[in-house]
Write a protein that holds these residues in place. Structure first.
Motif, PDB file in Angstrom:
ATOM      1  N   LYS A   4     -44.097 -68.254  83.234  1.00  0.00           N
ATOM      2  CA  LYS A   4     -44.009 -69.719  83.209  1.00  0.00           C
ATOM      3  C   LYS A   4     -44.661 -70.276  81.940  1.00  0.00           C
ATOM      4  CE  LYS A   4     -45.288 -73.638  86.165  1.00  0.00           C
ATOM      5  NZ  LYS A   4     -46.088 -74.027  87.332  1.00  0.00           N
ATOM      6  N   ARG A   5     -45.822 -69.703  81.579  1.00  0.00           N
ATOM      7  CA  ARG A   5     -46.517 -70.155  80.369  1.00  0.00           C
ATOM      8  C   ARG A   5     -45.701 -69.825  79.121  1.00  0.00           C
ATOM      9  NH1 ARG A   5     -51.513 -68.319  82.857  1.00  0.00           N
ATOM     10  NH2 ARG A   5     -51.487 -66.415  81.623  1.00  0.00           N
ATOM     11  N   LYS A   6     -45.062 -68.651  79.144  1.00  0.00           N
ATOM     12  CA  LYS A   6     -44.269 -68.241  77.977  1.00  0.00           C
ATOM     13  C   LYS A   6     -43.034 -69.130  77.827  1.00  0.00           C
ATOM     14  CE  LYS A   6     -46.003 -63.574  78.244  1.00  0.00           C
ATOM     15  NZ  LYS A   6     -45.810 -62.272  78.888  1.00  0.00           N
ATOM     16  N   VAL A   7     -42.391 -69.462  78.942  1.00  0.00           N
ATOM     17  CA  VAL A   7     -41.223 -70.347  78.895  1.00  0.00           C
ATOM     18  C   VAL A   7     -41.646 -71.711  78.325  1.00  0.00           C
ATOM     19  CG1 VAL A   7     -39.580 -71.638  80.342  1.00  0.00           C
ATOM     20  CG2 VAL A   7     -39.923 -69.184  80.721  1.00  0.00           C
ATOM     21  N   LYS A   8     -42.806 -72.174  78.771  1.00  0.00           N
ATOM     22  CA  LYS A   8     -43.324 -73.463  78.297  1.00  0.00           C
ATOM     23  C   LYS A   8     -43.542 -73.420  76.778  1.00  0.00           C
ATOM     24  CE  LYS A   8     -46.997 -76.687  79.450  1.00  0.00           C
ATOM     25  NZ  LYS A   8     -48.316 -76.820  80.046  1.00  0.00           N
ATOM     26  N   TYR A   9     -44.050 -72.290  76.292  1.00  0.00           N
ATOM     27  CA  TYR A   9     -44.312 -72.131  74.857  1.00  0.00           C
ATOM     28  C   TYR A   9     -42.996 -72.114  74.068  1.00  0.00           C
ATOM     29  CZ  TYR A   9     -46.267 -70.289  70.500  1.00  0.00           C
ATOM     30  OH  TYR A   9     -46.616 -70.116  69.193  1.00  0.00           O
TER      31      TYR A   9
END
Lengths: 114, 225
Positions: free
Chosen positions: A56-61
């Protein structure tokens, strides 16, 4: 159930969405994908504790990078569902394809994609 | 370690606007540890730059290479055969990297992709904080092991200023007043009187004020027998 989902969706299997890295999503966009989504397990139910939260954090980035590049961040999304939710899987595929259709083809020209 | 932040994509793209064949060089040292210029970040920047150029319909050819360290000539030499094949080279190391590269390859153009910010460490995953100002005369033992030069906004050496409030510094409510922490720690240790002594004016000759610094270890210099 014999549910169908749009043929535009190409599935790449990974053991856990924690395996998905920023560069995988970027490479897909770079090679001409109109959109990419990550379908992870429900939050709090990751077999590896927090693989889906890391994804989820990577998608956000990646969304942030796309915005910086002037590309619609909605082309990359994260969804959460369990492996028992077949109907939801088909629903998400339709939802994502509709979202990308509204955005149109990728602005990344000269791509290698067919 | 040395901590750095990556420059914005727009700034990096503007620096190499007219260049088609680009080499992106990462570093496996500090910038890998602070997740700014290691293998992963090099690949991400390369892909982002390719996307930007493709979107603009412009040509680009980016190769990537990650050196063991960019602050040692023996590693910098590893790209000697290919470095001049490119229109420009972008370094993702701290400010030392592009300078060592520039010194080694005088005909090539080198651009920095990161802003080198401070000497510090990770206080939690993804968060780095300044701990050292490299003043050249370490005296943290005089302050309960906490450095007021690096961590006090005014580098005060004799106690907090009037801007200290509820343990925070007036510059930012998220910045701790290091003097508040120093005094508290000394009180807890029952050694508050250690802070009462008047310290002489600090010599800043060993810091940047004395000009560029050099460190020589005689026992390591070749030819010194």
């Amino acid at each position: 159930m014999r549910l169908t989902y749009p043929a535009e969706v190409k599935i790449i299997q990974v053991p856990c969405t924690g395996r998905v890295d920023i560069i995988h999503l970027l490479n897909a966009m770079e090679d001409g994908a109109d959109g990419v989504y990550v379908a992870g397990c429900l939050e709090g139910e990751c077999h590896y504790i927090e693989g889906n939260l890391k994804a989820k954090r990577k998608v956000k980035y990646v969304k942030k990078i796309l915005e910086e590049l002037g590309i619609e961040s909605e082309r990359v999304e994260m969804y959460n569902l369990s492996s028992a939710q077949g109907a939801r899987f088909a629903e998400i595929a339709n939802e994502m394809v509709d979202q990308i259709r509204q955005l149109g083809p990728t602005p990344i020209k000269n791509s290698n994609a067919a | 370690m040395i901590v750095a932040d990556r420059k914005s994509l727009d700034e990096i793209l503007a620096m190499v606007e007219g260049d088609k064949k680009i080499l992106l060089v990462g570093c496996k040292g500090c910038v890998t540890v602070c997740n700014t210029g290691g293998l992963k970040e090099v690949e991400i920047l390369a892909s982002s730059m390719k996307i930007a150029r493709k979107k603009a319909g412009k040509e680009i050819d980016i190769d990537t290479h990650v050196l063991e360290r960019q602050c040692d000539r023996e590693y910098v030499e590893q790209i000697s055969e290919t470095v001049n094949d490119y229109d420009a080279v972008i370094s993702m190391a701290c400010g030392v990297g592009p300078q060592f590269l520039s010194e080694a390859y005088k005909e090539q153009k080198f651009y920095p992709a990161v802003n080198t910010t401070f000497f510090g460490g990770a206080t939690e995953h993804g968060v780095w904080e300044e701990r050292c100002a490299g003043c050249g005369t370490c005296g943290i033992h005089n302050f309960g092991g906490l450095c007021p030069i690096a961590r006090c906004a005014k580098s005060l050496l004799h106690g907090p200023c009037g801007g200290s409030s509820n343990g925070n510094c007036e510059i930012n409510k998220d910045t701790e007043c290091i003097w508040d922490s120093i005094v508290r720690k000394k009180m807890e240790q029952g050694q508050l009187e250690d802070l009462l002594g008047v310290k002489g004016a600090k010599s800043w000759k060993t810091a940047r004020d004395g000009g560029p610094r050099r460190s020589i270890r005689e026992e390591l210099v070749q030819g010194n027998i």
